[in-house]
Design a protein around this motif. Structure first.
Motif, mmCIF file in Angstrom:
data_model
loop_
_atom_site.group_PDB
_atom_site.id
_atom_site.type_symbol
_atom_site.label_atom_id
_atom_site.label_comp_id
_atom_site.label_asym_id
_atom_site.label_seq_id
_atom_site.Cartn_x
_atom_site.Cartn_y
_atom_site.Cartn_z
ATOM 1 N N GLY A 39 0.788 -1.227 0.000
ATOM 2 C CA GLY A 39 0.000 0.000 0.000
ATOM 3 C C GLY A 39 0.821 1.278 0.000
ATOM 4 O O GLY A 39 0.283 2.380 -0.130
ATOM 5 N N ASP A 40 2.119 1.155 0.138
ATOM 6 C CA ASP A 40 2.983 2.339 0.096
ATOM 7 C C ASP A 40 3.024 2.948 -1.302
ATOM 8 O O ASP A 40 2.859 2.239 -2.295
ATOM 9 C CB ASP A 40 4.439 1.945 0.428
ATOM 10 N N LEU A 194 -3.040 7.907 -11.705
ATOM 11 C CA LEU A 194 -2.257 6.943 -10.936
ATOM 12 C C LEU A 194 -2.790 6.815 -9.515
ATOM 13 O O LEU A 194 -2.867 5.726 -8.953
ATOM 14 C CB LEU A 194 -0.781 7.364 -10.925
ATOM 15 N N GLU A 195 -3.183 7.936 -8.968
ATOM 16 C CA GLU A 195 -3.748 7.952 -7.619
ATOM 17 C C GLU A 195 -5.039 7.121 -7.567
ATOM 18 O O GLU A 195 -5.227 6.291 -6.673
ATOM 19 C CB GLU A 195 -4.026 9.404 -7.230
ATOM 20 N N ASP A 196 -5.909 7.352 -8.554
ATOM 21 C CA ASP A 196 -7.175 6.609 -8.599
ATOM 22 C C ASP A 196 -6.943 5.112 -8.750
ATOM 23 O O ASP A 196 -7.580 4.306 -8.079
ATOM 24 C CB ASP A 196 -8.031 7.086 -9.786
ATOM 25 N N LEU A 197 -6.031 4.758 -9.656
ATOM 26 C CA LEU A 197 -5.794 3.340 -9.923
ATOM 27 C C LEU A 197 -5.244 2.633 -8.696
ATOM 28 O O LEU A 197 -5.543 1.483 -8.438
ATOM 29 C CB LEU A 197 -4.816 3.183 -11.096
ATOM 30 N N LYS A 198 -4.438 3.369 -7.941
ATOM 31 C CA LYS A 198 -3.850 2.773 -6.754
ATOM 32 C C LYS A 198 -4.946 2.318 -5.792
ATOM 33 O O LYS A 198 -4.892 1.220 -5.256
ATOM 34 C CB LYS A 198 -2.934 3.783 -6.073
ATOM 35 N N LYS A 199 -5.939 3.189 -5.622
ATOM 36 C CA LYS A 199 -7.049 2.840 -4.720
ATOM 37 C C LYS A 199 -7.843 1.685 -5.289
ATOM 38 O O LYS A 199 -8.098 0.692 -4.618
ATOM 39 C CB LYS A 199 -7.961 4.059 -4.544
ATOM 40 N N GLU A 200 -8.191 1.818 -6.551
ATOM 41 C CA GLU A 200 -9.040 0.829 -7.215
ATOM 42 C C GLU A 200 -8.422 -0.572 -7.173
ATOM 43 O O GLU A 200 -9.109 -1.548 -6.934
ATOM 44 C CB GLU A 200 -9.235 1.293 -8.663
ATOM 45 N N PHE A 201 -7.121 -0.649 -7.431
ATOM 46 C CA PHE A 201 -6.493 -1.964 -7.543
ATOM 47 C C PHE A 201 -5.627 -2.329 -6.342
ATOM 48 O O PHE A 201 -4.892 -3.307 -6.388
ATOM 49 C CB PHE A 201 -5.654 -2.036 -8.824
ATOM 50 N N LEU A 203 -2.853 -1.040 -5.122
ATOM 51 C CA LEU A 203 -1.485 -1.212 -5.611
ATOM 52 C C LEU A 203 -0.464 -0.658 -4.634
ATOM 53 O O LEU A 203 -0.789 0.150 -3.760
ATOM 54 C CB LEU A 203 -1.322 -0.457 -6.937
ATOM 55 N N THR A 204 0.754 -1.104 -4.808
ATOM 56 C CA THR A 204 1.897 -0.497 -4.148
ATOM 57 C C THR A 204 2.751 0.118 -5.244
ATOM 58 O O THR A 204 2.964 -0.512 -6.275
ATOM 59 C CB THR A 204 2.712 -1.569 -3.391
#
Lengths: 327, 319, 281
Positions: A39-40, A194-201, A203-204
């Motif tokens: 999650g970082d 990139l911010e949105d995708l991180k939440k959606e998937f 990601l780290t």
């Protein structure tokens, strides 16, 4: 912990002379420890020659380390081969800096972005369907997918590169200067995406950049690199509010339009201008590698290489003088 | 009298796929001693404008209308270009890639002294002496060594210092600098900008500084013109523009600079892509991306209107 | 970049160049004539009419007849098929060999690269006509052996080119991207690198077609080519060699055809090279 790099290093041989013998090494990364939590968004900051891109590639084994070890999701993958390596590839992705060169010039976007699925045995028709789905998530319309890279704008290409890295739902994505080749207006779009995708998937990210403003916006942790070494690392808030290493401070004070950028008012930083230019990573200076440019240099800096010391929990700095430098 | 006047300049590229209207009716006035930034994204026409002012437009590009007036004389228009004698003397150029501006097979000393011998009629020894002084002036730590170095032996920052030294050597009236710091590292960029500020601003030299980075403009320019799709959409004192951007494009550019100490959920971004200059949008060229679009915007093209002595904007919202 | 999406563009560019158009016209003319040879040839090219030996050009025999009474015009038409076939097949074969070796050398690098490139250098050390002659002399005369000789003497340049492109492409970020998504070496080589190598080598092959025709004719002329009675242009020139003073037409017409086709291919090739050079800049 998703990724742990232990004392990792990468030396590139320099060949010279008639018989192209090895005459020296570029010590791109020279003994780095890095721990990335699930999650970082871990930012690696530095200038050209700092080894930040090499470190990014080492962390997903796009390059083999000269020494040290890579642990990914609890497993040592330093020497991963065959199926183990394939699994690692499936769980990691990378987005490169230059979207003009990271997409194959003779392939249609749809074939480029669905290739990861096809490599993993997905049937092409199915893969294309998934690609179209993902593409719409990043704002690429279906008609753009059937074009060649040169027919797309920089921002559109970078979106395609993001789809390629994302499509098999990896856990960790390395973002190597994802917006530095783009225009300012497109840059903001990609960063938001990139911010949105991180939440959606879930990601780290490992975010490699020279731009501290982007670090502040996207990252929660940051490591500052100089000539192959980490000189300071810790939580973003800490590093920006009380940077300890003279190099970190000088990076912060080099931000153009600094008064405007810092006009949020929360942060005040002292101004340091480093003198001269970064030395070549083939011959890093003895002692502290920054001593040739540091305004606070004292005798010990020229002799002894400082090690990373804890300033407080999670905040580390490698400087003989850190207790005296207080921002 | 301004040192440089650009009147209704239009530079088109006649390519097989169509006419690219890179610069499409630009007016620009630069006073003596003024440092003016042109800020725009790639494709805005900012570099073409700079090249047009220097008279360096190559086939298939052409000045199709308007004129460039330098020191009271027309130096470039569709009828001809007369900048050859000025270039390298009264007008000097600095580019993004310093190495491409330097001759790879000549030492730095030879290059600077050649420029001096050629332009100021000095002899070799005098020229070398001045070259040495120039290198000290651009804060090169060991001028003697650099004088005898070849360009490839210098780092990017050092090479750019040398180019700046050459550009300053003939005491020009106008320096055109096209993204001179974009290829450099941040700390080096900060150094070069500081140097630029201190060197260039002394005296009555004028500078046209072309950049994609609004923050860089704030660092060194008195005044800034914002270009979008071949036109200037806003100009004013750089400080004023940062304090109160008027044109929606400028507002968007400014708010897409991430700020530190101000954690926002989202960066403001401009939707869509910059237009293709073969067929720019009708009316205001920014209207397809503009959040404040009015009825009139896709019909009538706004002209630059004066809001104050220093401030001009081309937008239907201000009338 | 001669792939499908660029082809119309290339053709349009070619049509804008006078010399290119000239080359295109000459080549199309020769190709069409060879293709429709059976339809327009007035005689069987092998048919000997001893009563009509050594006839000068006339309305009955447009280009006259040779010493065995064969109609030269008909032989030239059929000869075009032979010459074009030899030229095209030898270039195709040579590009295939060259590409294979260049790809392996460039992609694997290291010792294998060194070894393959030294072999290539050895082949390049001889003038290609001499080399082709030597190879042809070792083999038995015959069309396929001519093709073998020409391709064995001309592959090194394609190998070098393929190697250069491979090395350049290998270091592009899009190849690194392919590694990052788990593509195997074979997949990278076939799916990513070869598509970049083929067009470049193909262009070089096109440029060399004229040379291949000349080499084929040279071998024929020296008696190492296609054996008689096959109507091959080089051989036909040679057959009229001792009669050139008295019966000029026997050597002149096939010679002219060799000249025309070489000029045609060279014009075309040069223009293609220019077009692609510009685009690579």
């Amino acid at each position: 912990m998703i990724l742990r790099l232990k004392n990792i290093g990468k030396y590139f041989p320099i060949r010279g002379g008639l018989l192209s013998r090895v005459v020296g090494y570029v010590k791109a990364v020279d003994g780095v420890d890095l721990e990335v939590e699930e999650g970082d968004t871990y930012a690696i900051v530095g200038e050209s020659g700092s080894g930040k891109t090499t470190l990014g590639k080492l962390s997903i084994k796009l390059l083999d380390p000269t020494f040290g070890s890579i642990e990914f999701m609890g497993r040592d993958v330093t020497f991963a081969k065959g199926k183990e390596l394939k699994d690692l590839r499936r769980s990691t992705g990378i987005v490169f800096q230059d979207p003009y060169r990271s997409l194959h010039p003779r392939k249609k976007i749809i074939d480029i972005v669905s290739e990861p699925l096809i490599i993993n045995g997905q049937d092409p028709e199915e893969a294309h369907k998934i690609a179209i789905e993902f593409a719409s998530m990043v704002g690429l319309t279906k008609d753009l997918l059937y074009k060649y890279p040169h027919q797309l704008s920089g921002g559109q290409r970078q979106r395609a590169a993001i789809v390629r890295a994302l499509i098999y739902r990896p856990r960790l994505i390395v973002l190597d200067e994802p917006t530095s080749a783009l225009d300012v207006s497109t840059q903001a779009q990609i960063l938001n995406l990139l911010e949105d995708l991180k939440k959606e998937f879930k990601l780290t990210y490992i975010l490699i950049t020279h731009n501290l403003q982007i670090v502040y916006h996207l990252a929660n942790k940051v490591a500052v690199m100089y000539l192959g070494k980490i000189v300071e690392k810790g939580p973003v808030e800490k590093i920006f509010e009380s940077p300890r290493h003279p190099y970190t401070i000088s990076l912060l004070s080099s931000i153009p339009a600094i008064d405007y950028v810092f006009s949020g008012g929360k942060i005040n930083i002292p101004r340091i201008t480093p003198t001269g230019e970064p030395p070549s990573p083939t011959k890093p200076p003895k002692g502290c590698r920054f001593h040739t440019r540091c305004p606070f240099v004292i005798d010990i800096c020229r002799r002894e290489e400082p090690t990373l010391q804890p300033v407080e929990k999670d905040h580390y700095v490698a400087c003989h003088l850190w207790q005296k430098i207080n921002a | 009298m301004p040192i440089l006047e650009v009147k209704n300049l239009k530079i088109y590229y006649f390519t097989p796929s169509g006419i690219v209207k890179a610069v499409d009716g630009v007016d620009l006035y630069i006073e003596r001693g003024e440092t003016r930034c042109i800020v725009g994204e790639s494709g805005s026409g900012k570099s073409t404008l700079g090249m047009g002012i220097a008279g360096l437009i190559d086939h298939p590009g052409r000045i199709v209308d308007g004129e460039v007036i330098f020191d009271g004389k027309i130096v470039a228009s569709k009828n001809g270009i007369y900048t050859q004698k000025l270039l390298g003397r009264r007008i000097t150029l600095i580019f993004q890639d310093p190495r491409s501006a330097l001759n790879p097979v000549m030492t730095v000393g030879e290059q600077i002294s050649e420029t001096l011998q050629h332009n100021l009629g000095l002899d070799r020894r005098e020229a070398y002496k001045i070259a040495y002084d120039l290198l000290r002036k651009v804060e090169i730590p060991d001028p003697e060594r650099v004088l005898h170095s070849y360009p490839h032996e210098l780092s990017g920052g050092m090479a750019q210092r040398v180019v700046i030294a050459i550009a300053l050597s003939t005491e020009p009236d106008l320096i055109i600098a096209d993204e001179p710091t974009s290829a450099l590292d941040v700390t080096v960029q900060a150094e070069i900008l500081r140097l630029f500020r201190s060197l260039v601003k002394s005296g009555k030299r004028s500078v046209l500084f072309i950049t994609h980075d609004l923050s860089v403009a704030l660092e060194i320019c008195d005044t800034t013109s914002i270009m979008y799709a071949g036109k200037i959409v806003e100009e004013g004192l750089t400080r004023e523009i940062f304090e109160k951007p008027l044109h929606p494009y400028t507002q968007a550019l400014l708010s897409s600079i991430p700020r530190i100490g101000l954690k926002t959920e989202k960066l403001m971004s401009i939707s869509g892509e910059p237009p293709l200059m073969i067929e720019p949008p009708k009316g205001c060229r920014f209207h397809p991306r503009c959040p404040f679009k009015l009825e009139i915007c896709d019909k009538q093209e706004p002209i630059l209107i004066n809001l104050s002595e220093t401030r001009r904007v081309a937008c239907h919202l201000y009338k | 970049m001669g792939d499908h999406m660029m082809m119309p563009e290339t053709l349009r560019e070619l049509m804008r160049r006078k010399l290119g158009v000239a080359g295109l016209i000459i080549i199309s003319f020769i190709i069409i004539l060879s293709l429709i040879a059976p339809l327009i040839a007035p005689y069987d090219p092998l048919d000997q009419r001893l009563d009509e030996r050594l006839q000068p050009p006339s309305s009955k025999h447009l280009m006259g007849t040779d010493k065995l009474g064969r109609d030269i015009f008909s032989r030239i038409l059929y000869g075009g098929r032979i010459s074009l076939f030899i030229a095209v097949s030898s270039v195709v074969l040579a590009t295939l060999i060259g590409m294979l070796i260049g790809l392996i050398a460039g992609y694997l690098g290291g010792r294998i690269d060194d070894l393959l490139m030294r072999i290539t250098d050895m082949f390049m050390a001889f003038p290609s006509l001499i080399l082709a002659l030597a190879i042809a002399a070792m083999l038995k005369p015959g069309m396929f052996n001519v093709i073998t000789a020409i391709s064995l003497s001309s592959w090194p340049q394609y190998a070098r080119m393929a190697r250069a492109v491979t090395i350049q492409v290998k270091n592009e970020p899009y190849i690194e991207a392919a590694v990052s998504i788990g593509a195997s070496n074979t997949r990278i080589l076939i799916g990513h690198i070869i598509p970049m190598v083929i067009p470049q080598v193909m262009i070089q092959g096109m440029i060399n077609l004229g040379g291949a025709i000349l080499t084929a004719a040279g071998l024929g002329f020296l008696g190492f080519g296609v054996p008689p009675p096959t109507p091959e242009w080089g051989l036909m020139v040679s057959e009229g060699r001792d009669l050139i003073q008295s019966h000029w037409w026997i050597s002149t017409f096939p010679g002219l055809m060799i000249f025309l086709s070489v000029v045609g291919f060279n014009l075309l090739g040069d223009q293609l090279r220019d077009i692609f050079d510009v685009r690579y800049r």
